[in-house]
Design a protein around this motif. Sequence first.
Motif, short mmCIF file in Angstrom:
data_model
loop_
_atom_site.label_atom_id
_atom_site.label_comp_id
_atom_site.label_asym_id
_atom_site.label_seq_id
_atom_site.Cartn_x
_atom_site.Cartn_y
_atom_site.Cartn_z
N SER A 30 0.84 -1.20 0.00
CA SER A 30 0.00 0.00 0.00
C SER A 30 0.87 1.25 0.00
O SER A 30 1.99 1.24 0.50
N SER A 31 0.34 2.30 -0.58
CA SER A 31 0.99 3.60 -0.63
C SER A 31 2.33 3.57 -1.34
O SER A 31 3.27 4.28 -0.97
N THR A 53 -0.72 2.71 -5.41
CA THR A 53 -1.52 1.69 -4.71
C THR A 53 -2.27 2.26 -3.52
O THR A 53 -3.19 1.63 -3.02
N GLY A 54 -1.90 3.46 -3.08
CA GLY A 54 -2.60 4.05 -1.96
C GLY A 54 -3.95 4.64 -2.32
O GLY A 54 -4.80 4.81 -1.46
N ASN A 74 -4.79 -5.60 -4.20
CA ASN A 74 -4.07 -5.41 -2.95
C ASN A 74 -3.94 -6.70 -2.14
O ASN A 74 -2.99 -6.85 -1.38
#
Length: 131
Positions: A30-31, A53-54, A74
């Motif tokens: 994530s992020s 991806t965040g 994710n």
Amino acid sequence: QVQLVESGGGSVQAGGYLRLSCAASGYSFSSSCIGWFRRAPGKEREGVAAIYTGGGSTYLTDSVKGRFTISQDNVKKTVYLQMNSLKPEDTAMYYCAAILSLSSGQHCSGDYWAEPFMDYWGKGTLVTISS
């Protein structure tokens, strides 16, 4: 350790499609900013597509807009590049790459989706499009 593993390359005729996958491991998915570069024979490596991806924002270089789509899973920590209406000029080695954490003011697109900013690279998967 951080690993980016590409799959899905192959040989298809012009007008066909392929889906590339990049499985990421060893860091917080994530992020991050993750996506694809390609190097065609005799040419420099170019940024093709990226996704943050965040939040899911995406970037596509002009030559693939309307034909390629980048997406993420994710749960599987995987990024996909759906490539439709393939052309012979799409023939290249495709590399997955990632920026693990964006700096203040840095974006997962455009000028920032360039080789000097990448933290990690995959080994590549070959895409060959015949006319």
